[in-house]
Design a protein around this motif. Structure first.
Motif, short mmCIF file in Angstrom:
data_model
loop_
_atom_site.label_atom_id
_atom_site.label_comp_id
_atom_site.label_asym_id
_atom_site.label_seq_id
_atom_site.Cartn_x
_atom_site.Cartn_y
_atom_site.Cartn_z
N LEU A 299 0.79 -1.28 -0.05
CA LEU A 299 -0.07 0.04 -0.11
C LEU A 299 0.79 1.22 0.01
O LEU A 299 0.56 2.38 -0.91
CB LEU A 299 -0.81 -0.10 1.45
CG LEU A 299 -2.12 -0.92 1.24
CD1 LEU A 299 -2.79 -1.28 2.49
CD2 LEU A 299 -3.16 -0.89 0.19
N GLY B 83 -1.58 3.37 -1.99
CA GLY B 83 -2.96 3.02 -1.65
C GLY B 83 -3.88 2.72 -2.93
O GLY B 83 -5.01 2.04 -2.66
N LEU C 201 -4.07 -0.08 -5.69
CA LEU C 201 -3.78 -1.31 -6.11
C LEU C 201 -4.47 -1.73 -7.49
O LEU C 201 -5.38 -1.19 -7.68
CB LEU C 201 -4.09 -2.46 -5.20
CG LEU C 201 -3.59 -2.21 -3.69
CD1 LEU C 201 -3.74 -3.33 -2.95
CD2 LEU C 201 -2.00 -1.92 -3.84
N ASP D 92 -4.82 -6.34 -5.80
CA ASP D 92 -5.96 -6.44 -4.81
C ASP D 92 -6.19 -8.04 -4.71
O ASP D 92 -6.61 -8.17 -3.44
CB ASP D 92 -7.24 -5.71 -5.33
CG ASP D 92 -8.45 -5.99 -4.47
OD1 ASP D 92 -8.38 -5.59 -3.18
OD2 ASP D 92 -9.33 -6.39 -5.12
N LEU E 36 0.86 6.02 5.43
CA LEU E 36 -0.22 5.58 4.62
C LEU E 36 -1.38 6.35 4.51
O LEU E 36 -1.84 7.04 5.78
CB LEU E 36 -0.72 4.25 5.15
CG LEU E 36 0.34 3.05 5.18
CD1 LEU E 36 -0.18 1.66 5.88
CD2 LEU E 36 0.84 2.76 3.48
N ALA F 284 -5.78 3.84 2.18
CA ALA F 284 -4.92 2.49 2.38
C ALA F 284 -5.27 2.11 3.85
O ALA F 284 -5.21 0.70 4.11
CB ALA F 284 -3.30 2.97 2.41
N TYR G 21 -8.39 0.05 3.94
CA TYR G 21 -8.25 -1.33 3.03
C TYR G 21 -7.75 -2.20 4.06
O TYR G 21 -8.17 -3.37 4.08
CB TYR G 21 -7.45 -0.82 1.78
CG TYR G 21 -7.31 -2.00 1.00
CD1 TYR G 21 -8.11 -2.64 0.06
CD2 TYR G 21 -5.99 -2.67 1.20
CE1 TYR G 21 -8.02 -3.55 -0.84
CE2 TYR G 21 -5.91 -3.93 0.25
CZ TYR G 21 -6.84 -4.06 -0.58
OH TYR G 21 -6.52 -5.18 -1.19
#
Length: 329
Positions: A105, A110, A112, A117, A198, A202, A205
């Motif tokens: 990430l 952040g 993908l 993913d 991050l 991110a 997630y």
């Protein structure tokens, strides 16, 4: 004024002997661990009585356990933290997958790809080893394909201040050396509000993937968590081989690790417990070492959540290890 309570955790980790299913490289920290004296549980809090109770109850939960254990706990609302041997290094097993996720990430800002993913989801929610290997290689210098050097994961560790984590530079990611302190720092990063490493997307997630780990793998540092919290978890387990090229400290040893974050409904805490020296008695099923490590972790977890969240309804996880399956995850 913050008050510090210190209580000795008696007899944590006597003699050791043990090393991975798929790698023969001995643990770099084995000699240090074998010679280390027993550390102490240290708790600090804005609530003096809570710090004292946690120190006592964590020590009591570990008393008599044959496992070698380290931990790091924080609770932001009460200003509480506890540590036990938090700088001691352990073979990561799949606990490093949370680190791989953070590095991915970080390197991707952040955002993908569909492939990344899919790999990240399988790596975290199912603890899929092939997905972890694919992402490890993606984040590595591959000039020597036989020894992928995870330079971009190291960049993340440096940025996140995880200076005690030592990546395995020969591709055996499960032998990365991790500490409870560094993994707690990672949990603080995932659950905090700091965008410097991050971004919020991110972090959300990462926590979402950890919230959706399949039920059979939600044991460990989740045990006893309040039912009205959102529980995010990543575990790791590894039985080192008995091969002669594995350090005697590690031969046959189960490494069992767990990290969990609680959020939602004003919860904001993280717990990391790392264990090794989980032995299987001669002639007994291999799962006994795995279960012993989990029992050690869950004894700590119950003590922590009982003290910090008294009166809450408790989450009690299940666990499953298929007979005959690979002994790493």
């Amino acid at each position: 004024m913050r008050w510090v309570s210190t209580v000795t955790a008696a007899a944590i980790g006597a003699g050791a002997l043990a090393g991975p299913v798929a790698a023969a490289t001995p643990s770099a920290a084995a000699g240090q661990r074998a010679a280390a004296s027993g550390p102490e549980v240290r708790c600090t809090s804005t609530d003096r009585a809570l710090a004292e109770k946690l120190s006592h109850d964590i020590s009591r939960a570990l008393a008599g356990r044959k496992s070698m254990a380290s931990l790091s706990f924080y609770d932001r609302p009460t200003g509480t933290s506890c540590t036990l041997g938090a700088a001691r290094q352990y073979d990561s097993a799949s606990a490093v997958k949370a680190v791989i996720l953070g590095a991915l990430l970080y390197q991707k800002g952040g955002t993908l790809t569909a492939r990344e993913d899919a790999l990240a989801r399988k790596m975290i929610t199912e603890s899929d080893n092939d997905s972890a290997t694919a992402l490890w290689k993606e984040l590595s210098d591959l000039r020597d394909p036989e020894k992928p050097n995870p330079v971009r994961i190291q960049e993340f560790l440096d940025r996140a201040g995880m200076g005690n984590t030592v990546l395995d530079k020969e591709g055996s990611w499960g032998l990365t050396q991790v500490t409870a302190g560094d993994l707690a720092r990672l949990l603080r990063l995932f659950s905090g509000g700091d965008d410097s490493v991050l971004g919020s997307g991110a972090r959300t997630y990462a926590l979402d993937l950890m919230q959706h780990v399949r039920p059979a793998q939600r044991w460990g540092a989740t045990a006893g968590a309040p039912l009205d919290s959102l529980v995010h978890v990543k575990n790791g387990w590894l039985q080192r081989s008995r091969n002669s090229d594995v350090d005697a400290f590690d031969r046959g040893d189960w490494k069992v690790n767990s990290l969990a974050v609680l959020t939602g409904n004003a919860y904001d805490s993280g717990l990391v417990v790392l264990t090794e020296n989980n032995r299987v008695p001669e002639g007994h099923p291999a799962e006994e070492g795995w279960n012993y490590g989990i029992d050690t972790i869950e004894a700590v977890s119950h003590a922590v959540y009982r003290d910090v969240y008294p009166g809450a309804e408790r989450y009690e996880p299940g666990r499953s290890l298929r007979r005959g399956a690979a002994t790493a995850g």
